[in-house]
Motif scaffolding. Sequence first.
Motif, short mmCIF file in Angstrom:
data_model
loop_
_atom_site.label_atom_id
_atom_site.label_comp_id
_atom_site.label_asym_id
_atom_site.label_seq_id
_atom_site.Cartn_x
_atom_site.Cartn_y
_atom_site.Cartn_z
N PRO A 160 -43.32 -63.86 -36.94
CA PRO A 160 -44.00 -62.65 -37.42
C PRO A 160 -44.88 -61.97 -36.37
N ASP A 161 -45.25 -62.67 -35.32
CA ASP A 161 -46.09 -62.07 -34.29
C ASP A 161 -45.28 -61.31 -33.24
N LEU A 162 -43.97 -61.33 -33.39
CA LEU A 162 -43.11 -60.49 -32.56
C LEU A 162 -42.75 -59.25 -33.35
N LYS A 163 -43.10 -58.08 -32.85
CA LYS A 163 -42.95 -56.82 -33.58
C LYS A 163 -41.89 -55.93 -32.92
N LEU A 164 -40.84 -55.61 -33.68
CA LEU A 164 -39.81 -54.70 -33.20
C LEU A 164 -40.29 -53.26 -33.39
N LEU A 165 -40.45 -52.54 -32.27
CA LEU A 165 -40.94 -51.16 -32.32
C LEU A 165 -39.83 -50.14 -32.49
N ASP A 166 -38.67 -50.41 -31.91
CA ASP A 166 -37.58 -49.44 -31.94
C ASP A 166 -36.28 -50.13 -31.54
N ALA A 167 -35.17 -49.57 -31.98
CA ALA A 167 -33.85 -50.06 -31.59
C ALA A 167 -32.95 -48.85 -31.37
N GLN A 168 -32.28 -48.79 -30.22
CA GLN A 168 -31.45 -47.65 -29.87
C GLN A 168 -30.07 -48.13 -29.43
N VAL A 169 -29.04 -47.36 -29.76
CA VAL A 169 -27.68 -47.65 -29.32
C VAL A 169 -27.49 -47.09 -27.91
N ALA A 170 -27.08 -47.93 -26.98
CA ALA A 170 -26.82 -47.49 -25.60
C ALA A 170 -25.38 -47.78 -25.19
N ASN A 171 -24.54 -48.17 -26.16
CA ASN A 171 -23.08 -48.23 -25.97
C ASN A 171 -22.62 -49.08 -24.79
N TRP A 172 -23.32 -50.19 -24.54
CA TRP A 172 -22.96 -51.13 -23.46
C TRP A 172 -23.13 -50.52 -22.06
N ASP A 173 -23.72 -49.36 -21.95
CA ASP A 173 -23.72 -48.58 -20.70
C ASP A 173 -25.06 -48.65 -19.97
N GLN A 174 -25.01 -48.83 -18.66
CA GLN A 174 -26.23 -48.97 -17.87
C GLN A 174 -27.06 -47.69 -17.83
N LYS A 175 -26.40 -46.55 -17.63
CA LYS A 175 -27.15 -45.28 -17.59
C LYS A 175 -27.79 -44.99 -18.94
N GLN A 176 -27.03 -45.24 -20.01
CA GLN A 176 -27.61 -45.01 -21.33
C GLN A 176 -28.77 -45.97 -21.59
N GLY A 177 -28.63 -47.20 -21.11
CA GLY A 177 -29.72 -48.16 -21.24
C GLY A 177 -30.98 -47.66 -20.54
#
Length: 331
Positions: free
Chosen positions: A195-212
Amino acid sequence: MNRKAAAVFAAGVTLLTLAGCGSSAGSGSPSPAGSGEAGGAGKVITVIVNDPANPYWATEGNAAKAEGEKLGYKVNVNAHKGDTKTESDLIDAAITNKSAAILLDPANADGSIGAVQKATSAGIPVILVNAEINKQGLAKAQLVSNNAQGAALGAQEFVKAMGGKGTYVELKGAPSDNNAATRSNGYATVLSQYPDLKLLDAQVANWDQKQGHDKMQSMLQAHPDIQGVLAGNDPMALGAIAALKEAGKLATVKVGGFDGAPDAVDAVKAGSLSYSVLQPVAEFSAKAINYADQFIKTGKTGASDEKQAFDCTLITKDNVASYTSAFTLSK
């Protein structure tokens, strides 16, 4: 699933030649061209990967080619780059060229079903590697990394790197690939216990380095207090590392990856990547060729089940010296 060097698979790497035992999966009539003959006898096996610009997929194609040629086949390696139309065209070409078998890393869990059906209807056995389709009974075998097991390994190491607390974000793979959801769900199963680990956001980057890189930049703007990054593969992790470095925050943020690619291993050695989960792509690509060979000769792959999962291995600073070649840890 980093994607810089296509020539990461060393020619001198010894691949495992794995012959199956048992017999329930992959049964059917053998190809007339292959019935009863020893070795490949010059027949063609078509291998279709995603994008060889990614060292993971390059190794997949190179491993299959090396094993096939060792067995006497001519092996043609092609790439669909995630496009189902290109994939379908490549399947058509394999049919026209009278391929004895097709090894396919499917572009889409649902969208690739038609391509597999087309080849199967033409009497060509299809072995799937790395990713699955959402239908059983078409492919003679589906060989993948044990993504749930690998995700659990990575998440546990992420907890350790974070000291069990802090804020983090997640970079996800392509939604059309079942591996993306399996890894993300595997991460969540472990991290929900902290519970002390807080997920702030999750984004799809399609396995791609530039998108990451770009998604990491935007998440940093929205959440400047990010302390950790959990990535679904190494290229996205490396993209995030580049963005963190540009923002002057790399020293205070823990990043985890998944693949075990050479440039990610270098990042583990350098300390910028906390760990990577190594997928045994060279092993299951070679085994897929052996299943194809068995089916061509006997009408059966020898696989005990259609779907087979290969366990992953964690690469950290403690064992990174055991990394011997592309996607391989010494035993």
